[in-house]
Design a protein around this motif. Structure first.
Motif, PDB file in Angstrom:
ATOM      1  N   VAL A 119      14.934  -3.055  -4.952  1.00  0.00           N
ATOM      2  CA  VAL A 119      14.131  -4.229  -4.609  1.00  0.00           C
ATOM      3  C   VAL A 119      14.566  -4.743  -3.238  1.00  0.00           C
ATOM      4  O   VAL A 119      15.762  -4.828  -2.954  1.00  0.00           O
ATOM      5  CB  VAL A 119      14.291  -5.334  -5.680  1.00  0.00           C
ATOM      6  N   SER A 120      13.609  -5.089  -2.379  1.00  0.00           N
ATOM      7  CA  SER A 120      13.918  -5.612  -1.045  1.00  0.00           C
ATOM      8  C   SER A 120      14.395  -7.058  -1.150  1.00  0.00           C
ATOM      9  O   SER A 120      14.238  -7.709  -2.181  1.00  0.00           O
ATOM     10  CB  SER A 120      12.681  -5.538  -0.147  1.00  0.00           C
ATOM     11  N   THR A 152       4.890  -2.697  -3.738  1.00  0.00           N
ATOM     12  CA  THR A 152       4.625  -3.346  -5.018  1.00  0.00           C
ATOM     13  C   THR A 152       3.437  -2.643  -5.650  1.00  0.00           C
ATOM     14  O   THR A 152       2.438  -2.375  -4.973  1.00  0.00           O
ATOM     15  CB  THR A 152       4.324  -4.847  -4.813  1.00  0.00           C
ATOM     16  N   GLU A 199      13.221  -9.789   0.249  1.00  0.00           N
ATOM     17  CA  GLU A 199      12.040 -10.569  -0.120  1.00  0.00           C
ATOM     18  C   GLU A 199      10.946  -9.551  -0.404  1.00  0.00           C
ATOM     19  O   GLU A 199      10.317  -9.025   0.506  1.00  0.00           O
ATOM     20  CB  GLU A 199      11.644 -11.531   0.989  1.00  0.00           C
ATOM     21  N   HIS A 200      10.736  -9.255  -1.666  1.00  0.00           N
ATOM     22  CA  HIS A 200       9.893  -8.115  -2.059  1.00  0.00           C
ATOM     23  C   HIS A 200       8.428  -8.507  -2.239  1.00  0.00           C
ATOM     24  O   HIS A 200       7.531  -7.886  -1.671  1.00  0.00           O
ATOM     25  CB  HIS A 200      10.436  -7.506  -3.352  1.00  0.00           C
ATOM     26  N   ASP A 205       2.428  -8.551  -1.645  1.00  0.00           N
ATOM     27  CA  ASP A 205       3.614  -7.836  -1.175  1.00  0.00           C
ATOM     28  C   ASP A 205       4.079  -8.457   0.135  1.00  0.00           C
ATOM     29  O   ASP A 205       3.262  -8.817   0.995  1.00  0.00           O
ATOM     30  CB  ASP A 205       3.289  -6.354  -0.971  1.00  0.00           C
ATOM     31  N   GLY A 230      12.774 -11.074  -5.248  1.00  0.00           N
ATOM     32  CA  GLY A 230      13.600 -10.355  -4.294  1.00  0.00           C
ATOM     33  C   GLY A 230      15.020 -10.206  -4.776  1.00  0.00           C
ATOM     34  O   GLY A 230      15.314 -10.335  -5.968  1.00  0.00           O
ATOM     35  N   SER A 246       7.701  -5.080   1.553  1.00  0.00           N
ATOM     36  CA  SER A 246       8.852  -4.446   0.917  1.00  0.00           C
ATOM     37  C   SER A 246       8.977  -2.989   1.333  1.00  0.00           C
ATOM     38  O   SER A 246       7.998  -2.355   1.745  1.00  0.00           O
ATOM     39  CB  SER A 246       8.719  -4.531  -0.606  1.00  0.00           C
ATOM     40  N   TYR A 247      10.182  -2.451   1.207  1.00  0.00           N
ATOM     41  CA  TYR A 247      10.457  -1.077   1.636  1.00  0.00           C
ATOM     42  C   TYR A 247       9.738  -0.060   0.753  1.00  0.00           C
ATOM     43  O   TYR A 247       9.178   0.913   1.242  1.00  0.00           O
ATOM     44  CB  TYR A 247      11.968  -0.841   1.605  1.00  0.00           C
ATOM     45  N   VAL A 268       8.175  -3.660  -9.379  1.00  0.00           N
ATOM     46  CA  VAL A 268       8.909  -3.817  -8.124  1.00  0.00           C
ATOM     47  C   VAL A 268      10.233  -3.078  -8.291  1.00  0.00           C
ATOM     48  O   VAL A 268      11.027  -3.396  -9.165  1.00  0.00           O
ATOM     49  CB  VAL A 268       9.132  -5.306  -7.770  1.00  0.00           C
ATOM     50  N   GLY A 269      10.471  -2.076  -7.472  1.00  0.00           N
ATOM     51  CA  GLY A 269      11.665  -1.252  -7.652  1.00  0.00           C
ATOM     52  C   GLY A 269      11.625  -0.577  -9.007  1.00  0.00           C
ATOM     53  O   GLY A 269      10.643   0.098  -9.363  1.00  0.00           O
TER      54      GLY A 269
END
Length: 588
Positions: A510-511, A535, A513-514, A528, A491, A531-532, A556-557
């Motif tokens: 990245v959120s 993943t 807590e991703h 996951d 995260g 996350s916004y 992630v991101g």
């Protein structure tokens, strides 16, 4: 006949008053008694009420609801059946209900052939117990109202405790419910509690100043929002059992109760196509209404659906899975046997996702075209058994039955045993439906275990006991190696670093807590955390929860995490090798 009645739409919403006119066989709805143009018109094909008689109320089942049923007008329901829907109306008194029900019944009898009318009446009698059961669940609202009056110093002590404080809660958290009026649809947030077979919902707490401050930390610039939108998002972050502060958590126990639904007679599914393509939406259908709920993210929606389905099926709380699990990496029997050098059987390999992966790889490498398809049945059976939602379970059962039907290598007696199970118990209620197939596959693979233990694939399987790490490739192309702990949170925030997780503060996509990497002795599972942006594997496949293998890359991101094995120190490596070869399976 004409008069004022309360009515309710398809979705769960507030009761509203309207003026109704019955001109057989049609029922017209007007905004008021002065309106000249009807808003809606229905052809009345049948009408009934779930209203119970005084004798039925005094029965053992309904005795505690006596006062409630006599005082609550909401229990005076009339169900008007049309060719396309069921219209629920509420009469203000027993006398009014009787008059309307008599007029509607007469209209139906006049315009329906006798044989068809008899069939409808027979069907109504079968449906009536479901409606009565649903009404009893609604009358639970009365007891909660009495509980609220008691807290204000009014009324007698309530007999039923607040469900929010029960030790037997299956799941609790914030969800949004679709509210529908004549021309608008809105999603409103409530705090839900699933206790036994009842889903209770309460007003949801707005985050406190401390909670909003905690949620606002590290908000990405590319996701800047207006104060109103930010407050709305914070209220969603507060939900799903994870509050921003202890003060926020306490608020949900002080807010008023809004309603409850008995799920024992409900059907449910995820993302119904006629309502929404959003994978976070759950449809809950009861005999009286249809409710749409929206979770914060897909994993939470899957978990809510699993818990609701388990409650509907009457599965005891201790037997349910609190979270979706592909595999519990911390209780890995195959890893224990590999470390101890114990004898390894076919069942040990096939009931472990890592063991099954390498066993299937060995079959493909050796060119065994008959055994490889059989091994996939074990994985499909595991997915079937861990599914609780009825529609998903039935779909997986049909797919697995179709696959087994195409495999001629499966013995005829195995097919007959499975067929008998299907006829005896519906697939949605039988978790052991495909156990004959799994036993057959396990027996068929047993003679091949020795060959596998002498193969390169077994060496690759054993290497998974080594220490685990990820190669982190940052958006600026720099790389680092990060060793995985039993639970590593990925995260962006101070709390991630403090908990020993991987803090990707440079990646604004990245959120907070991703994702979570759960690493056991043998397997690694990626989950996951709502996350916004989600993943994914490098191929683009979305991950909710998956077992991963060395060499696979998780995105992630804008950051790439490649899972790899790190050889242990020489002393550890020597110890493992000596133990393993001294106890290697005889004849391998």
């Amino acid at each position: 006949m004409h008069g004022s009645l309360m009515h309710q739409g398809k979705m769960y919403g507030a009761w509203k008053s309207a003026w109704f006119v019955l001109q057989p066989p049609y029922l017209y709805q007007f905004a008021s008694d002065k309106a000249t143009t009807p808003k809606k018109v229905w052809y009345v094909s049948f009408a009934m009420s779930e209203r119970v008689t005084l004798d039925e109320i005094k029965s053992e089942v309904g005795s505690k609801y006596l006062t409630a049923l006599e005082t609550r007008a909401c229990s005076l329901h009339i169900l008007v059946y049309t060719p396309s829907q069921v219209k629920v109306l509420s009469a203000p008194s027993e006398e009014t209900l009787g008059e309307w029900l008599s007029a509607l019944t007469k209209s139906v009898a006049t315009h329906t052939p006798k044989l068809l009318l008899a069939e409808k009446e027979e069907a109504a009698e079968k449906l009536r117990p479901l409606l009565v059961a649903q009404m009893y669940a609604e009358v639970d609202q009365y007891e909660h109202m009495m509980s609220l009056l008691f807290t204000l110093g009014l009324g007698d002590e309530p007999t039923q405790m607040d469900p929010r404080r029960s030790p037997e809660i299956a799941k609790a958290g914030n969800l949004r419910m679709l509210k529908q009026s004549a021309d608008t649809q809105t999603w409103e947030s409530y705090f839900f509690v699933l206790l036994h077979e009842t889903l209770y919902f309460f007003s949801a707490a707005e985050p406190t100043a401390a909670g909003r401050s905690a949620n606002a930390q590290s908000e990405p610039p590319d996701r800047a929002r207006s104060p109103a939108k930010l407050a709305h998002r914070n209220s969603r972050t507060f939900g799903n059992g994870r509050s921003s502060t202890d003060e926020d958590a306490a608020l949900n126990f002080e807010l008023p109760w809004k309603g409850c639904v008995n799920v024992a007679y409900a059907t449910m599914q995820l993302s119904p196509p006629e309502a929404s393509n959003n994978p976070c939406v759950i449809q809950l259908r009861t005999p009286l209404r249809t409710i749409y709920l929206k979770a914060k993210h897909e994993l939470d929606a899957e978990d809510w659906l699993a818990q609701l389905s388990a409650a509907q099926r009457g599965i005891p709380l201790k037997q349910r899975k609190a979270k979706l699990r592909k595999f519990d990496v911390l209780t890995d029997e195959l890893a224990v046997k590999l470390e101890a050098g114990s004898i390894i059987l076919a069942a040990d390999l096939l009931h472990n996702p890592v063991g099954l992966h390498y066993a299937a790889t060995h079959c493909d490498a050796s060119g065994d075209k008959l055994l490889a398809p059989l091994l996939s049945i074990v994985l499909d059976d595991d997915n079937y058994r861990t599914t609780t939602a009825a529609d998903q379970k039935l779909a997986r059962a049909k797919a697995l039955i179709g696959k087994c039907a195409t495999l001629e290598s499966i013995a005829a007696e195995v097919r007959e045993e499975t067929k008998a199970k299907i006829e005896a118990v519906p697939p949605v209620l039988n978790d052991d439906l495909f156990s004959p197939f799994v036993k057959f596959v396990t027996s068929a693979y047993e003679p091949h275990v020795n060959n596998f233990l002498n193969s390169e694939e077994f060496g690759a399987l054993r290497s998974n006991l080594e220490e685990k790490a990820v190669i982190v490739k940052h958006p600026d192309e720099t790389e680092e190696v990060f060793e995985l702990s039993p639970k590593t949170v990925i995260g962006r925030g101070v709390n991630v670093s403090e908990s020993g997780g991987l803090n990707l503060c440079k990646d604004l996509k990245v959120s907070r807590e991703h994702a979570l990497f759960a690493a056991g002795k043998l397997a690694v599972v990626v989950r996951d955390l709502g996350s916004y942006r989600g993943t994914h594997f490098e191929s683009g496949q979305k991950i909710l929860e998956e077992v991963i293998f060395p060499g696979q890359t998780i995105v992630v991101g804008d950051t790439k995490l490649t899972y790899q094995l790190r050889p242990p120190s020489p002393s550890k490596r020597k110890s493992r090798s000596s133990v393993f070869f001294s106890k290697l399976r005889p004849g391998s």
